[in-house]
Design a protein around this motif. Structure first.
Motif, PDB file in Angstrom:
ATOM      1  N   ARG A   7       0.826  -1.209   0.000  1.00 37.41           N
ATOM      2  CA  ARG A   7       0.000   0.000   0.000  1.00 37.41           C
ATOM      3  C   ARG A   7       0.858   1.256   0.000  1.00 37.41           C
ATOM      4  NH1 ARG A   7      -5.309   0.563   0.976  1.00 37.41           N
ATOM      5  NH2 ARG A   7      -5.425  -1.613   1.651  1.00 37.41           N
ATOM      6  N   CYS A  50       0.370  -6.885  -4.185  1.00 38.27           N
ATOM      7  CA  CYS A  50      -0.724  -6.722  -5.152  1.00 38.27           C
ATOM      8  C   CYS A  50      -1.332  -5.328  -5.094  1.00 38.27           C
ATOM      9  CB  CYS A  50      -1.808  -7.765  -4.905  1.00 38.27           C
ATOM     10  SG  CYS A  50      -2.662  -7.586  -3.329  1.00 38.27           S
ATOM     11  N   GLU A  51      -1.070  -4.568  -4.035  1.00 34.75           N
ATOM     12  CA  GLU A  51      -1.627  -3.220  -3.931  1.00 34.75           C
ATOM     13  C   GLU A  51      -1.087  -2.288  -5.010  1.00 34.75           C
ATOM     14  OE1 GLU A  51      -4.022  -2.253  -2.015  1.00 34.75           O
ATOM     15  OE2 GLU A  51      -4.207  -4.148  -0.949  1.00 34.75           O
ATOM     16  N   SER A  54      -3.503  -1.615  -7.891  1.00 34.73           N
ATOM     17  CA  SER A  54      -4.516  -0.575  -7.745  1.00 34.73           C
ATOM     18  C   SER A  54      -4.011   0.767  -8.253  1.00 34.73           C
ATOM     19  CB  SER A  54      -4.936  -0.466  -6.281  1.00 34.73           C
ATOM     20  OG  SER A  54      -3.841  -0.069  -5.469  1.00 34.73           O
ATOM     21  N   ILE A  89      -9.379  -3.699  -5.632  1.00 36.00           N
ATOM     22  CA  ILE A  89      -8.543  -3.530  -6.818  1.00 36.00           C
ATOM     23  C   ILE A  89      -9.369  -3.807  -8.080  1.00 36.00           C
ATOM     24  CG2 ILE A  89      -6.467  -4.339  -8.008  1.00 36.00           C
ATOM     25  CD1 ILE A  89      -5.245  -4.979  -5.341  1.00 36.00           C
TER      26      ILE A  89
END
Length: 349
Positions: A7, A50-51, A54, A89
């Motif tokens: 993040r 995986c952030e 986004s 996401i």
């Protein structure tokens, strides 16, 4: 891969790309590379690496003019691996897909490639359905809105209308948040009465006052028809046919009307196969009155003679000693008390 700072990395990528215009084209092209390799981020944990997807999805949708191959990026967004990403996401990628789609059909209208726009619309409609069945409400809502929007655009394109400019106008201005109390500041237009029906109410085809004239039959016998809903019989011993709720004031029924209604109800119950027949006790005297009427001297008394005396013998002493031995050792005083109790039991009453 195992980092928990996904993040923070996404926020830094957004911050630099938005603030520094000189690096924005390069950053957008690099974000398209990340979306091309979605399978490497789909298995990571929440708040993991995986952030960054986004941030990549937001950048390629907001600054789509810097993409080199827009159609390829759109196809990468609809990769099956995207369903393994967290729902928040997926919502960003759905929003980015409609922006990229609008940018592509804008370029096609400029070049006059209407057939390519129609083919792209069919492709979009076939792929966006993968999000409409999502368990997340936000993903489902955004994908359904995009699906219906593109359906309308495809219909207009089939008629030869240009729709790219109208679509891109949806994203031209900033979408600012609305205050919770903003609706209170909106004044009601003149001539609008919120307490009046906008459309006149239609009369219901089912009315309580309608009577088809056909008698109701139970067991082959016809029953009299009642025209009001409140004239149902069988609820209580004093149930009568009450008048319909109109302007006429209610009048207390007479004793004769009550008696006629009771007889009518009893006749209906006799011919009703669904009514459980039974009889009620006619004697309504209370239990106290019946006890007062009963004379005690009238109760018959008989003597009871028995050949065997009413005496229960004590069990054998062996079992008693054995049972007493289990309780434990007792002193001399305790033994004397037990012996006295046994002697009293032997003597009897």
């Amino acid at each position: 891969e195992n980092t928990k700072e996904g993040r923070r990395l996404a926020n830094q990528m957004l911050d630099v790309s938005i603030r520094v215009k000189a690096v924005r084209p390069f950053a957008v092209r690099q974000m398209s590379v990340l979306i091309e390799n979605l399978e490497k981020f789909s298995k990571s944990e929440r708040d993991g690496i995986c952030e960054v997807i986004s941030a990549a999805g937001w950048l390629v949708g907001e600054f789509h003019e810097h993409l080199e191959d827009k159609e390829k990026v759109l196809r990468d967004i609809f990769s099956p691996k995207v369903l393994d990403l967290p729902p928040h996401i997926q919502t960003i990628l759905v929003q980015a897909s409609i922006k990229i789609y609008g940018s592509i059909i804008t370029d096609n209208e400029t070049l006059g490639a209407d057939e390519d726009s129609k083919a792209l619309g069919e492709f979009y409609l076939s792929k966006i359905t993968m999000f409409t069945d999502s368990n997340d409400l936000e993903v489902q809502e955004r994908s359904c809105c995009a699906l219906q929007l593109v359906k309308c655009l495809v219909k207009l394109q089939a008629k030869g209308a240009g729709v790219a400019a109208e679509l891109m106008d949806l994203f031209a201005e900033d979408l600012n948040p609305v205050a919770p109390k903003a609706q209170r500041k909106v004044q009601v237009p003149e001539g609008l009465d919120l307490d009046v029906w906008i459309y006149p109410q239609k009369a219901s085809k089912y009315s309580d006052d309608e009577d088809d004239g056909n008698p109701v039959t139970f067991g082959g016998n016809s029953l009299p028809q009642q025209s009001t809903f409140s004239s149902m019989q069988g609820f209580g011993s004093e149930s009568v046919a009450y008048p319909q709720a109109t302007g006429v004031s209610y009048q207390e029924p007479t004793h004769e009307e009550i008696q006629n209604a009771r007889e009518q109800r009893e006749s209906q119950n006799k011919t009703n196969p669904y009514y459980l027949q039974g009889s009620l006790p006619t004697n309504k005297t209370s239990t106290v009155e019946r006890k007062q009427e009963m004379n005690i001297s009238d109760i018959p008394v008989s003597s009871l003679t028995l050949d065997v005396p009413l005496r229960v013998d004590k069990p054998s002493g062996k079992k008693g000693k054995k049972k007493g031995g289990k309780k434990g050792k007792k002193g001399k005083k305790g033994r004397r008390v037990e012996e006295e109790e046994e002697e009293e039991e032997d003597l009897g009453p």
